[in-house]
Design a protein around this motif. Structure first.
Motif, PDB file in Angstrom:
ATOM      1  N   UNK A 234      79.299   1.868 -19.303  1.00 47.63           N
ATOM      2  CA  UNK A 234      78.133   2.782 -20.113  1.00 47.63           C
ATOM      3  C   UNK A 234      78.220   3.959 -19.765  1.00 47.63           C
ATOM      4  N   UNK A 235      77.936   4.205 -18.200  1.00 46.32           N
ATOM      5  CA  UNK A 235      77.610   5.064 -17.838  1.00 46.32           C
ATOM      6  C   UNK A 235      78.809   5.903 -17.175  1.00 46.32           C
ATOM      7  N   UNK A 236      79.419   5.970 -16.710  1.00 46.89           N
ATOM      8  CA  UNK A 236      80.703   6.137 -16.711  1.00 46.89           C
ATOM      9  C   UNK A 236      81.319   6.974 -17.826  1.00 46.89           C
ATOM     10  N   UNK A 237      81.027   6.345 -19.299  1.00 47.55           N
ATOM     11  CA  UNK A 237      81.897   7.263 -20.014  1.00 47.55           C
ATOM     12  C   UNK A 237      80.951   7.860 -20.603  1.00 47.55           C
ATOM     13  N   UNK A 238      79.225   8.031 -20.290  1.00 48.48           N
ATOM     14  CA  UNK A 238      78.398   8.850 -20.884  1.00 48.48           C
ATOM     15  C   UNK A 238      78.630   9.989 -20.144  1.00 48.48           C
ATOM     16  N   UNK A 239      78.450   9.671 -18.755  1.00 48.28           N
ATOM     17  CA  UNK A 239      78.726  10.943 -17.907  1.00 48.28           C
ATOM     18  C   UNK A 239      80.449  12.383 -17.799  1.00 48.28           C
ATOM     19  N   UNK A 240      81.117  11.293 -18.289  1.00 50.83           N
ATOM     20  CA  UNK A 240      82.316  12.098 -18.265  1.00 50.83           C
ATOM     21  C   UNK A 240      82.891  11.921 -19.549  1.00 50.83           C
ATOM     22  N   UNK A 241      82.035  12.343 -20.415  1.00 57.81           N
ATOM     23  CA  UNK A 241      82.607  12.763 -22.437  1.00 57.81           C
ATOM     24  C   UNK A 241      82.500  14.052 -21.789  1.00 57.81           C
TER      25      UNK A 241
END
Length: 241
Positions: A234-241
Motif C-alpha cells: 500500500x505504501x509503495x503504491x502511494x509513493x510511486x504513483x
C-alpha cells in the motif's frame, strides 16, 4: 688641614638640607597621587556595567522591554538565513506534521492501555515522545512563518483512532502496527521531497527533525513483527504513483 675641614662642613650641611627637602616634597605628593587613583577607579566603576545590574533600556527588575525583545528576535531571524519564502508545499508539510501529531499521540496512549504486546506499547511510547516534540516545533515554526495550521486531525485519521479505541489485545496490536506503519511510510517519502525542494531554512530544519522522528517510528513499528506485506504494498503504491 683645619681649613679643609672647615670648608667641608658647609658642603655636608647643604647636602643634608637638599635630601630633607626632597623627602618633604615626596611626602607632599603622596596624598595627591592617592586622590588621583581613587578618582580614576570611581570613573571606571561608573562607566563599566556591573554584573547583575540592569542594562541600559532594561526595567527596574532587569527585564528587557518588549521592544528590545522584538529587536533581538528580528536580529536572530535575520541571521538564521532565508525564512521569508514559504511555498504551498511548505504550508502543506506543516499542516501534515500537525495533523499527524493530533492522532498519533492519542494512538500511542491507547497502546499503553489496549495493547497486549510489549513491543506495541514501546512503539506507542516512541509515538508520544516524538510527536510531542514535533508538535511543539510545528506550532513555533507556523507562528514565525505566519502559516495557519489545523487544530484537529483529518476525518480519516479520527476514524482510525475510533477503530483502535474499540479494539483490544491482539486485535489492537495488529491494527495499530499496520495503520501507523502505513501512515509513517507515506509521510516519510513526502519529507524527502520537501527537504529537497524547500528554500526556507526553518522548513529545512523541521524536515530534518521530522525525518529522524519518522525513521525511528518506522523501525519500532517494524520491530513489532506485526506489519503485513499488504501494508508495504500500500505504501509503495502511494509513493510511486
Amino acid at each position: 688641614m683645619r681649613s679643609n675641614r672647615r670648608a667641608e662642613r658647609p658642603r655636608v650641611s647643604m647636602r643634608t638640607a637638599a635630601i630633607a627637602l626632597a623627602i618633604v616634597a615626596v611626602l607632599a605628593l603622596i596624598p595627591v597621587l592617592i586622590n588621583l587613583q581613587t578618582s580614576s577607579s570611581q570613573a571606571n566603576e561608573e562607566s563599566s556595567p556591573v554584573a547583575g545590574a540592569p542594562q541600559v533600556g532594561a526595567g527596574a527588575d532587569g527585564s528587557v522591554p518588549a521592544e528590545g525583545q522584538a529587536q533581538g528576535q528580528a536580529q536572530t531571524g535575520a541571521s538564521a538565513g532565508n525564512i521569508g519564502t514559504v511555498t504551498e508545499v511548505d504550508k502543506k508539510f506543516l499542516s501534515s506534521v500537525r495533523q499527524a501529531g493530533l492522532w498519533e499521540i492519542p494512538a500511542g496512549r491507547l497502546a499503553q492501555t489496549n495493547a497486549s504486546s510489549e513491543a506495541v506499547k514501546r512503539a506507542g511510547l516512541h509515538l508520544i515522545d516524538g510527536h510531542s516534540k514535533l508538535d511543539q516545533l510545528v506550532r513555533e515554526d507556523a507562528k514565525l512563518l505566519g502559516v495557519q495550521i489545523p487544530d484537529q486531525a483529518t476525518a480519516e485519521q479520527q476514524e482510525w483512532v475510533r477503530q483502535m479505541k474499540a479494539a483490544k489485545g491482539a486485535e489492537f496490536d495488529k491494527l495499530f502496527a499496520n495503520l501507523l506503519r502505513a501512515s509513517h511510510g507515506k509521510i516519510f517519502a513526502v519529507i524527502g521531497e520537501v527537504r529537497g525542494s524547500t528554500q526556507n531554512d526553518l522548513i529545512r530544519r523541521h524536515a530534518r527533525q521530522a525525518n529522524q522522528t519518522v525513521l525511528d517510528h518506522l523501525e519500532v513499528l517494524e520491530d513489532t513483527g506485526l506489519v503485513d506485506a499488504e501494508t508495504f504494498a500500500e505504501v509503495e503504491a502511494a509513493v510511486t504513483k
